[in-house]
Design a protein around this motif. Sequence first.
Motif, mmCIF file in Angstrom:
data_model
loop_
_atom_site.group_PDB
_atom_site.id
_atom_site.type_symbol
_atom_site.label_atom_id
_atom_site.label_comp_id
_atom_site.label_asym_id
_atom_site.label_seq_id
_atom_site.Cartn_x
_atom_site.Cartn_y
_atom_site.Cartn_z
ATOM 1 N N SER A 89 38.210 48.744 46.474
ATOM 2 C CA SER A 89 37.693 49.774 45.573
ATOM 3 C C SER A 89 37.650 49.196 44.161
ATOM 4 O O SER A 89 38.345 48.239 43.851
ATOM 5 C CB SER A 89 38.574 51.030 45.616
ATOM 6 N N ALA A 90 36.802 49.802 43.343
ATOM 7 C CA ALA A 90 36.677 49.339 41.960
ATOM 8 C C ALA A 90 37.963 49.654 41.205
ATOM 9 O O ALA A 90 38.567 50.714 41.377
ATOM 10 C CB ALA A 90 35.491 50.023 41.288
ATOM 11 N N ASP A 91 38.377 48.724 40.374
ATOM 12 C CA ASP A 91 39.543 48.923 39.506
ATOM 13 C C ASP A 91 39.155 49.957 38.452
ATOM 14 O O ASP A 91 38.180 49.763 37.724
ATOM 15 C CB ASP A 91 39.903 47.594 38.857
ATOM 16 N N PRO A 92 39.901 51.070 38.344
ATOM 17 C CA PRO A 92 39.530 52.081 37.355
ATOM 18 C C PRO A 92 39.591 51.563 35.915
ATOM 19 O O PRO A 92 38.872 52.053 35.045
ATOM 20 C CB PRO A 92 40.542 53.200 37.572
ATOM 21 N N GLY A 93 40.408 50.553 35.665
ATOM 22 C CA GLY A 93 40.525 50.008 34.317
ATOM 23 C C GLY A 93 39.492 48.940 33.998
ATOM 24 O O GLY A 93 39.248 48.633 32.840
ATOM 25 N N ASP A 94 38.875 48.340 35.035
ATOM 26 C CA ASP A 94 37.894 47.281 34.838
ATOM 27 C C ASP A 94 36.962 47.282 36.043
ATOM 28 O O ASP A 94 37.289 46.731 37.085
ATOM 29 C CB ASP A 94 38.606 45.927 34.701
ATOM 30 N N ARG A 95 35.824 47.909 35.911
ATOM 31 C CA ARG A 95 34.924 48.101 37.043
ATOM 32 C C ARG A 95 34.364 46.799 37.612
ATOM 33 O O ARG A 95 33.803 46.782 38.685
ATOM 34 C CB ARG A 95 33.788 49.055 36.662
ATOM 35 N N ARG A 96 34.530 45.695 36.885
ATOM 36 C CA ARG A 96 34.086 44.400 37.421
ATOM 37 C C ARG A 96 35.081 43.862 38.438
ATOM 38 O O ARG A 96 34.766 42.968 39.203
ATOM 39 C CB ARG A 96 33.931 43.380 36.288
ATOM 40 N N ARG A 97 36.291 44.385 38.419
ATOM 41 C CA ARG A 97 37.372 43.908 39.269
ATOM 42 C C ARG A 97 37.496 44.789 40.504
ATOM 43 O O ARG A 97 37.327 46.005 40.432
ATOM 44 C CB ARG A 97 38.676 43.982 38.465
ATOM 45 N N VAL A 98 37.833 44.175 41.634
ATOM 46 C CA VAL A 98 38.022 44.909 42.880
ATOM 47 C C VAL A 98 39.507 44.919 43.221
ATOM 48 O O VAL A 98 40.186 43.892 43.117
ATOM 49 C CB VAL A 98 37.218 44.243 44.021
ATOM 50 N N ILE A 99 40.015 46.077 43.597
ATOM 51 C CA ILE A 99 41.406 46.218 44.030
ATOM 52 C C ILE A 99 41.405 46.393 45.547
ATOM 53 O O ILE A 99 40.622 47.168 46.101
ATOM 54 C CB ILE A 99 42.077 47.434 43.350
ATOM 55 N N VAL A 100 42.290 45.669 46.202
ATOM 56 C CA VAL A 100 42.387 45.714 47.659
ATOM 57 C C VAL A 100 43.657 46.451 48.043
ATOM 58 O O VAL A 100 44.743 46.168 47.521
ATOM 59 C CB VAL A 100 42.415 44.295 48.254
#
Length: 173
Positions: A89-100
């Motif tokens: 999912s997209a990192d809420p703090g940095d939409r360029r980053r993906v959180i797994v």
Amino acid sequence: MSRTPSAPPHLPAGQPFLMLRELGEAAGLLEQVMADRLGLARTDLVVASLLAVHGAQSAGELADATGLTTGAVTGCLDRLERVGLARRSADPGDRRRVIVTLRLERLGPVMAMNAPLHLALHALDAELTPAQRHMVSDYVGRAASHFRTEALRLRDEKRRRPVRPRPRRLGGR
């Protein structure tokens, strides 16, 4: 079939660091067999284990923790998502980053495969006195720290080496 580890001729048998090697080999075999049964690669289980222990992470953090390239981690995540064990999912703090995130509700098959081993290890743990448990935990924890330090040292050493161009092969290959 169990086998007793044999020490190299210059080292006495039963050295704790040799037992760590034996443990690593046995754990690697188990990881490979489990990965095969789940239709995954062994590194996929390593990534899943990191998510289970440390919680949600970015692909970059997983690459750092495993020593894999971000491209290789992407392949692991693709396979983990395909079998339903992970979610990106997209990192809420940095939409360029993906959180797994590991999908804990989907770990049933993995937990079932691990159950006999967990029971056996808990039984071994119960045989130890608190002092023995502390000594084993201290040794293994410090050994793990040395392994990690050495891995980082070797990785940094590789990064500092100048890249040499590969020689071109004749004949178009």
